[in-house]
Design a protein around this motif. Structure first.
Motif, PDB file in Angstrom:
ATOM      1  N   PRO A 190       0.811  -1.228   0.000  1.00 10.69           N
ATOM      2  CA  PRO A 190       0.000   0.000   0.000  1.00 10.69           C
ATOM      3  C   PRO A 190       0.837   1.268   0.000  1.00 10.69           C
ATOM      4  O   PRO A 190       0.432   2.302  -0.542  1.00 10.69           O
ATOM      5  CB  PRO A 190      -0.843  -0.119   1.275  1.00 10.69           C
ATOM      6  CG  PRO A 190      -0.088  -1.066   2.154  1.00 10.69           C
ATOM      7  CD  PRO A 190       0.597  -2.018   1.232  1.00 10.69           C
ATOM      8  N   LYS A 191       2.009   1.245   0.630  1.00 13.02           N
ATOM      9  CA  LYS A 191       2.903   2.406   0.657  1.00 13.02           C
ATOM     10  C   LYS A 191       4.342   1.904   0.715  1.00 13.02           C
ATOM     11  O   LYS A 191       4.596   0.764   1.127  1.00 13.02           O
ATOM     12  CB  LYS A 191       2.604   3.293   1.860  1.00 13.02           C
ATOM     13  CG  LYS A 191       2.730   2.607   3.200  1.00 13.02           C
ATOM     14  CD  LYS A 191       2.443   3.568   4.349  1.00 13.02           C
ATOM     15  CE  LYS A 191       1.007   4.027   4.335  1.00 13.02           C
ATOM     16  NZ  LYS A 191       0.689   4.886   5.504  1.00 13.02           N
ATOM     17  N   PRO A 192       5.290   2.720   0.279  1.00 15.70           N
ATOM     18  CA  PRO A 192       6.690   2.273   0.281  1.00 15.70           C
ATOM     19  C   PRO A 192       7.157   1.873   1.681  1.00 15.70           C
ATOM     20  O   PRO A 192       6.770   2.474   2.682  1.00 15.70           O
ATOM     21  CB  PRO A 192       7.453   3.504  -0.234  1.00 15.70           C
ATOM     22  CG  PRO A 192       6.444   4.279  -1.016  1.00 15.70           C
ATOM     23  CD  PRO A 192       5.138   4.062  -0.327  1.00 15.70           C
ATOM     24  N   GLN A 193       8.004   0.850   1.721  1.00 12.87           N
ATOM     25  CA  GLN A 193       8.566   0.353   2.973  1.00 12.87           C
ATOM     26  C   GLN A 193      10.073   0.223   2.823  1.00 12.87           C
ATOM     27  O   GLN A 193      10.561  -0.180   1.770  1.00 12.87           O
ATOM     28  CB  GLN A 193       7.968  -1.004   3.350  1.00 12.87           C
ATOM     29  CG  GLN A 193       6.461  -1.012   3.501  1.00 12.87           C
ATOM     30  CD  GLN A 193       5.912  -2.414   3.671  1.00 12.87           C
ATOM     31  OE1 GLN A 193       6.607  -3.398   3.431  1.00 12.87           O
ATOM     32  NE2 GLN A 193       4.660  -2.516   4.078  1.00 12.87           N
ATOM     33  N   MET A 194      10.799   0.556   3.890  1.00 10.70           N
ATOM     34  CA  MET A 194      12.261   0.485   3.835  1.00 10.70           C
ATOM     35  C   MET A 194      12.812  -0.203   5.066  1.00 10.70           C
ATOM     36  O   MET A 194      12.309  -0.009   6.181  1.00 10.70           O
ATOM     37  CB  MET A 194      12.866   1.891   3.745  1.00 10.70           C
ATOM     38  CG  MET A 194      14.373   1.894   3.546  1.00 10.70           C
ATOM     39  SD  MET A 194      15.147   3.470   3.938  1.00 10.70           S
ATOM     40  CE  MET A 194      15.135   3.386   5.734  1.00 10.70           C
ATOM     41  N   LYS A 195      13.846  -1.025   4.860  1.00 15.12           N
ATOM     42  CA  LYS A 195      14.612  -1.628   5.943  1.00 15.12           C
ATOM     43  C   LYS A 195      16.088  -1.562   5.580  1.00 15.12           C
ATOM     44  O   LYS A 195      16.455  -1.723   4.413  1.00 15.12           O
ATOM     45  CB  LYS A 195      14.215  -3.094   6.166  1.00 15.12           C
ATOM     46  CG  LYS A 195      12.905  -3.313   6.897  1.00 15.12           C
ATOM     47  CD  LYS A 195      12.723  -4.792   7.196  1.00 15.12           C
ATOM     48  CE  LYS A 195      11.451  -5.045   8.006  1.00 15.12           C
ATOM     49  NZ  LYS A 195      11.318  -6.476   8.371  1.00 15.12           N
ATOM     50  N   PHE A 196      16.947  -1.328   6.571  1.00 14.71           N
ATOM     51  CA  PHE A 196      18.377  -1.477   6.337  1.00 14.71           C
ATOM     52  C   PHE A 196      18.961  -2.563   7.238  1.00 14.71           C
ATOM     53  O   PHE A 196      20.136  -2.868   7.151  1.00 14.71           O
ATOM     54  CB  PHE A 196      19.132  -0.158   6.525  1.00 14.71           C
ATOM     55  CG  PHE A 196      18.955   0.475   7.882  1.00 14.71           C
ATOM     56  CD1 PHE A 196      19.712   0.099   8.956  1.00 14.71           C
ATOM     57  CD2 PHE A 196      18.020   1.484   8.050  1.00 14.71           C
ATOM     58  CE1 PHE A 196      19.539   0.682  10.195  1.00 14.71           C
ATOM     59  CE2 PHE A 196      17.850   2.084   9.283  1.00 14.71           C
ATOM     60  CZ  PHE A 196      18.612   1.681  10.358  1.00 14.71           C
ATOM     61  N   SER A 197      18.110  -3.108   8.109  1.00 17.61           N
ATOM     62  CA  SER A 197      18.475  -4.288   8.889  1.00 17.61           C
ATOM     63  C   SER A 197      17.298  -5.246   8.789  1.00 17.61           C
ATOM     64  O   SER A 197      16.369  -5.197   9.587  1.00 17.61           O
ATOM     65  CB  SER A 197      18.769  -3.923  10.350  1.00 17.61           C
ATOM     66  OG  SER A 197      19.104  -5.074  11.100  1.00 17.61           O
ATOM     67  N   VAL A 198      17.317  -6.065   7.760  1.00 20.08           N
ATOM     68  CA  VAL A 198      16.164  -6.890   7.419  1.00 20.08           C
ATOM     69  C   VAL A 198      15.804  -7.850   8.548  1.00 20.08           C
ATOM     70  O   VAL A 198      14.634  -8.171   8.772  1.00 20.08           O
ATOM     71  CB  VAL A 198      16.452  -7.667   6.112  1.00 20.08           C
ATOM     72  CG1 VAL A 198      15.268  -8.524   5.729  1.00 20.08           C
ATOM     73  CG2 VAL A 198      16.789  -6.710   4.989  1.00 20.08           C
ATOM     74  N   GLN A 199      16.793  -8.301   9.300  1.00 25.46           N
ATOM     75  CA  GLN A 199      16.549  -9.307  10.326  1.00 25.46           C
ATOM     76  C   GLN A 199      15.865  -8.741  11.562  1.00 25.46           C
ATOM     77  O   GLN A 199      15.022  -9.398  12.176  1.00 25.46           O
ATOM     78  CB  GLN A 199      17.891  -9.947  10.738  1.00 25.46           C
ATOM     79  CG  GLN A 199      18.641 -10.585   9.579  1.00 25.46           C
ATOM     80  CD  GLN A 199      18.072 -11.919   9.191  1.00 25.46           C
ATOM     81  OE1 GLN A 199      17.404 -12.568   9.974  1.00 25.46           O
ATOM     82  NE2 GLN A 199      18.335 -12.356   7.967  1.00 25.46           N
ATOM     83  N   THR A 200      16.222  -7.508  11.963  1.00 23.62           N
ATOM     84  CA  THR A 200      15.842  -7.029  13.298  1.00 23.62           C
ATOM     85  C   THR A 200      14.883  -5.851  13.332  1.00 23.62           C
ATOM     86  O   THR A 200      14.151  -5.693  14.310  1.00 23.62           O
ATOM     87  CB  THR A 200      17.109  -6.632  14.079  1.00 23.62           C
ATOM     88  OG1 THR A 200      17.804  -5.590  13.348  1.00 23.62           O
ATOM     89  CG2 THR A 200      18.034  -7.822  14.240  1.00 23.62           C
ATOM     90  N   MET A 201      14.856  -5.001  12.323  1.00 22.30           N
ATOM     91  CA  MET A 201      14.121  -3.741  12.467  1.00 22.30           C
ATOM     92  C   MET A 201      12.724  -3.793  11.854  1.00 22.30           C
ATOM     93  O   MET A 201      12.448  -4.592  10.945  1.00 22.30           O
ATOM     94  CB  MET A 201      14.910  -2.586  11.844  1.00 22.30           C
ATOM     95  CG  MET A 201      14.935  -2.592  10.322  1.00 22.30           C
ATOM     96  SD  MET A 201      15.670  -1.112   9.619  1.00 22.30           S
ATOM     97  CE  MET A 201      14.448   0.120  10.002  1.00 22.30           C
ATOM     98  N   CYS A 202      11.849  -2.942  12.393  1.00 20.43           N
ATOM     99  CA  CYS A 202      10.533  -2.739  11.792  1.00 20.43           C
ATOM    100  C   CYS A 202      10.697  -1.830  10.580  1.00 20.43           C
ATOM    101  O   CYS A 202      11.577  -0.966  10.550  1.00 20.43           O
ATOM    102  CB  CYS A 202       9.583  -2.090  12.797  1.00 20.43           C
ATOM    103  SG  CYS A 202       9.195  -3.147  14.212  1.00 20.43           S
ATOM    104  N   PRO A 203       9.869  -1.988   9.550  1.00 22.39           N
ATOM    105  CA  PRO A 203      10.042  -1.158   8.352  1.00 22.39           C
ATOM    106  C   PRO A 203       9.672   0.295   8.599  1.00 22.39           C
ATOM    107  O   PRO A 203       8.793   0.606   9.407  1.00 22.39           O
ATOM    108  CB  PRO A 203       9.086  -1.812   7.342  1.00 22.39           C
ATOM    109  CG  PRO A 203       8.060  -2.504   8.183  1.00 22.39           C
ATOM    110  CD  PRO A 203       8.771  -2.962   9.417  1.00 22.39           C
ATOM    111  N   ILE A 204      10.369   1.192   7.911  1.00 17.44           N
ATOM    112  CA  ILE A 204      10.006   2.606   7.868  1.00 17.44           C
ATOM    113  C   ILE A 204       9.033   2.763   6.706  1.00 17.44           C
ATOM    114  O   ILE A 204       9.361   2.432   5.568  1.00 17.44           O
ATOM    115  CB  ILE A 204      11.242   3.488   7.672  1.00 17.44           C
ATOM    116  CG1 ILE A 204      12.205   3.318   8.846  1.00 17.44           C
ATOM    117  CG2 ILE A 204      10.846   4.952   7.520  1.00 17.44           C
ATOM    118  CD1 ILE A 204      13.517   4.056   8.680  1.00 17.44           C
TER     119      ILE A 204
END
Length: 316
Positions: A190-204
């Motif tokens: 539905p909207k863009p999602q970003m991660k720079f730590s795929v294993q641990t972080m929630c998406p921005i």
């Protein structure tokens, strides 16, 4: 009712058998001291109460000083919403050009030995986040970036220009020689999602929030007023210029025209993420042709920069 025997005789004397025998005498606390009598010694004050009283006096003193400071500010700013011109403050906020310095990627993205720091973004091809493509081009001027575009199984087909939105990387180098990985996955989200730590972080989530983060990798430092104005313009571009009604879009264009009449860019004299997001919103909504004169001039200044011109090719 019941009858009670009288306490008084006929002559008015109190009967002896009815005098109270359980009472005891208490010396008067208000008796006058004789001239030769020594005064009663004062009781010692509890140290805890004394410390509490001192603390209360200190708090009252600080509150009085704060009240005096607020009264002084109220005399300087007459309007309740502090409607004052911040142009001078913005001009003194020095922003280094986009090609001189960078952020500490280990500090921003975390230090991970033996692995490339990889930013992964999921976006819907039906509404491509143009601002993220502009920021990718700007980041390529600063860092060595390993770029990649993939298609998720939730998407049936992606236009050819979006599959090649990062261009062709002709020089292939070993993965460890790059500073940053930038992976774009076209996916049904539905909207863009970003991660720079795929294993641990929630998406921005959200194009505006991702754009803010990517722009922070340039390492700019702004004062509080400039940072607030930049955030305000980003939110205005996303929620009113891009997703708002025609009335809201017209109001935003008038505000932009007034702001660009004073400065070359939306906030100050340097390009910021507010310009990137606002320009992309105008392109996606088709409001560019109806923009006022100052906005048209500003758009041409944006398009003269290589990262914007490369996005223009995707829109054709």
């Amino acid at each position: 009712m019941y009858k009670v025997r009288s306490f008084h005789r006929a002559a008015g004397d109190v009967l002896a058998e009815h005098r109270p025998a359980c009472m005891y005498r208490v010396p008067s606390l208000h008796r006058r001291l004789s001239p030769d009598a020594s005064p009663t010694p004062q009781e010692e004050v509890d140290p805890v109460l004394q410390a509490l009283e001192s603390r209360q006096e200190e708090i009252l003193k600080r509150l009085y000083e704060l009240k005096s400071a607020v009264d002084g500010l109220s005399k300087m700013i007459q309007t309740p919403d502090a409607d004052f011109d911040v142009t001078n403050i913005i001009q003194t906020d020095e922003c280094p050009p986009l090609t001189t310095s960078g952020a500490d990627l280990d500090l921003m993205l975390g230090k991970d030995y033996g692995a490339l720091k990889d930013i992964v973004i999921n976006a819907n091809p039906s509404l491509p986040p143009l601002s993220l493509l502009v920021l990718h081009s700007l980041l390529c001027e600063r860092y060595k970036i390993l770029s990649a575009v993939h298609t998720h199984s939730s998407v049936k087909s992606v236009p050819e220009n979006l599959l090649k939105c990062f261009g062709e990387q002709t020089k292939k180098q070993p993965r460890h020689e790059y500073q940053l990985g930038f992976t774009l996955i076209w996916k049904d989200v539905p909207k863009p999602q970003m991660k720079f730590s795929v294993q641990t972080m929630c998406p921005i989530e959200g194009e505006g929030n991702i754009a803010r983060f990517l722009f922070s990798l340039f390492g700019h430092k702004y004062n509080a007023v400039t940072s607030t104005l930049i955030d305000s313009w980003v939110d205005t571009a996303i929620f009113q210029l891009k997703e708002g009604s025609s009335k809201e879009k017209g109001a935003v264009l008038r505000s932009m025209n007034a702001a660009l009449g004073k400065t070359s860019w939306l906030v100050g004299s340097e390009l910021t993420v507010a310009d990137i997001v606002a320009w992309c919103a105008l392109q996606q909504t088709g409001s560019a042709s109806a923009a006022p004169a100052n906005v048209q001039k500003w758009m041409k200044s944006c398009e003269n920069l290589a990262p914007f011109s490369s996005v223009m090719k995707l829109l054709k």
